[in-house]
Design an enzyme around this catalytic site. Structure first.
Site, PDB file in Angstrom:
ATOM      1  N   ASP A  13      22.797  22.306 -25.065  1.00  0.00           N
ATOM      2  CA  ASP A  13      21.828  23.328 -25.446  1.00  0.00           C
ATOM      3  C   ASP A  13      21.459  23.979 -23.957  1.00  0.00           C
ATOM      4  OD1 ASP A  13      21.585  23.201 -28.841  1.00  0.00           O
ATOM      5  OD2 ASP A  13      20.467  21.586 -28.319  1.00  0.00           O
ATOM      6  N   GLY A  15      23.128  25.813 -22.795  1.00  0.00           N
ATOM      7  CA  GLY A  15      23.406  27.854 -22.632  1.00  0.00           C
ATOM      8  C   GLY A  15      24.674  27.951 -21.977  1.00  0.00           C
ATOM      9  N   HIS A  41      26.672  28.111 -30.018  1.00  0.00           N
ATOM     10  CA  HIS A  41      27.149  28.809 -29.024  1.00  0.00           C
ATOM     11  C   HIS A  41      26.201  29.733 -29.811  1.00  0.00           C
ATOM     12  CE1 HIS A  41      29.199  25.802 -26.092  1.00  0.00           C
ATOM     13  NE2 HIS A  41      30.406  26.448 -25.921  1.00  0.00           N
ATOM     14  N   VAL A 299      22.923  25.795 -34.913  1.00  0.00           N
ATOM     15  CA  VAL A 299      24.010  25.040 -35.672  1.00  0.00           C
ATOM     16  C   VAL A 299      22.740  24.721 -36.958  1.00  0.00           C
ATOM     17  CG1 VAL A 299      24.940  23.586 -36.692  1.00  0.00           C
ATOM     18  CG2 VAL A 299      25.775  23.908 -34.644  1.00  0.00           C
ATOM     19  N   ASP A 332      13.946  31.638 -16.051  1.00  0.00           N
ATOM     20  CA  ASP A 332      12.428  32.210 -16.134  1.00  0.00           C
ATOM     21  C   ASP A 332      11.301  31.917 -17.802  1.00  0.00           C
ATOM     22  OD1 ASP A 332      15.211  32.648 -17.904  1.00  0.00           O
ATOM     23  OD2 ASP A 332      14.167  33.564 -19.300  1.00  0.00           O
TER      24      ASP A 332
END
Length: 429
Positions: A13, A15, A41, A299, A332
């Site tokens: 997870d 990215g 994804h 998922v 961010d």
């Protein structure tokens, strides 16, 4: 120009989808080499969101996309995913998509077994997605698997079904479940076979041809190194090897084809499901990071656990997987925090460790040692150059680079593909 292998350098997870999609525009082929449809994804392209769990990320941009032999394939899940993407306007045909003909299949009986085991585990659950991945890999290693190429020879499948069903019938009896319905299983395979076989081929041969022509190949890993069946937080791991070396065995190309190994790393840490997590935050900051980072599994939809960046773990995964450079994502999400922390070591039984011990009890007992840094109030969202970043965000990135002993090649500042700061081009290395 180099090939590029993308792996998750945490618990998944991280990215990877956005980074792979960003790289896929410049690749000639994208290859999945391990895992199944248990890792998702999410891609955002021109404002449209695509959710993938089995297809390589390159399929959205029309790049040749290949499912290698190291993947366990649920043909029904594949059909559903293909149809959904086609409904979003994505073209998928045998020109831009291929499946290894020696790829093992996930069958309904694998999903059954996965669910039965997890339900019986009680407090000992390992957090499986229940999609049959583990049992399918067991049958592969146990030499009982039904593979893609077998779909072309269903009339002579009886000996294989005998061996497979004898094993599963014994297991099902232990859960007081009836034997496998062989006729139904065979009927399901006959129904799905034409769809799968239109894409089936010896992909090692196609990849050899692509590589010989000087094409750039992007190997797309699923999950993360900390979920590797050997090197992860065992037994809270997946059923395959998630390290970069698997790109060779899971695709049919030699280890020299891996090229630049790009480790994807969040600017903080997340984990789905059970297992040790040294820097986990159960406070307001953890809740804030989870909400700002939209930390829910692609998922499963399960809420991810959230914690500070763990430099010990990432240094370890970079070393184990031979990472050339990292892509730092979701910087961010840390915007607006007065203080940010980085784990630089562990304390266990009055000893200090610079690595995560292998034993599960020790992994669960370690206490993080933190280094605190001043946060930043300015926004990093959408930044496309280092000059656009606040000074303290730059210091944070540089400190991570020092602690993990691996350079930062890319920084991602939003889910949008173009909001990426490039320091080192993996394809030009």
């Amino acid at each position: 120009m180099a090939n590029v292998t993308v792996i998750g350098a945490q618990w998944g997870d991280e990215g990877k989808g956005k980074i792979v999609d960003w790289l896929a525009d410049r690749a000639d082929a994208v290859v999945r080499f391990q895992g199944g449809h248990n890792a998702g994804h999410t891609l955002v392209v021109d404002g449209t969101t695509y959710k993938l769990s089995l297809l390589p990320s390159g399929i959205v941009s029309g790049t040749l996309s290949i499912i290698g032999n190291g993947v366990v394939l649920d043909p029904w899940a594949l059909k559903q995913e293909v149809e959904k993407l086609e409904g979003q306007g994505v073209t998928i045909n045998d020109d831009n998509f291929a499946i290894a003909d020696n790829c093992p299949l996930i069958l309904p009986i694998h999903r059954d077994l996965d669910g039965l085991r997890e339900a019986a585990a009680g407090t000992g659950k390992i957090g499986t997605t229940g999609r049959g991945i583990g049992p399918a890999y067991e049958d592969k290693v146990g030499r009982r698997a039904i593979r893609v190429c077998d779909l072309e020879h269903l009339d002579s499948l009886e000996p294989q079904l005998d061996r497979l069903c004898a094993h599963h019938d014994a297991l099902r009896a232990g859960f007081e479940e009836p034997p496998v319905d062989r006729e139904r299983l065979l009927g399901d395979l006959r129904e799905i076979a034409p769809f799968v076989l239109r894409f089936a081929q010896p992909v090692w041969k196609r990849l050899k041809k692509v590589r010989k022509a000087g094409a750039k190949i992007l190997f797309e890993g699923a999950q993360g190194v900390l979920l590797d069946v050997d090197h992860g937080t065992y037994p809270f791991v997946t059923s395959s090897n998630t390290v970069s070396g698997t790109a060779a065995s899971g695709s049919g190309l030699g280890p020299g084809a891996a090229g630049f190994v790009l480790g994807i790393v969040k600017a903080y840490t997340t984990r789905v499901g059970s297992g040790p997590f040294p820097t986990e935050l159960d406070d307001e900051i953890g809740q804030r990071l989870g909400e700002r980072g939209h930390e829910f599994g692609t998922v499963t939809g399960r809420q991810r656990r959230v914690g500070w960046f763990d430099a010990v773990l990432v240094r370890q995964t970079c070393a184990i997987s031979g990472v050339t450079g990292i892509a730092l994502t979701k910087i961010d999400v840390l915007d607006g925090l007065d203080t940010v922390k980085i784990c630089t070591g562990y304390r266990l039984n009055n000893n200090v460790y610079d690595y995560l011990p292998s034993h599960a009890a020790s992994q669960a007992a370690v206490e993080p040692i933190y280094e605190e840094m001043e946060g930043w109030s300015e926004s990093t969202a959408g930044a496309r150059s280092f000059a656009d970043l606040p000074a303290n965000a730059v210091k944070y990135i540089q400190r991570i680079q020092e602690l993990i002993e691996c350079p930062v090649a890319l920084v991602s500042t939003s889910p949008e593909r173009d909001d990426t700061i490039l320091m080192r081009d993996p394809f030009m290395d």
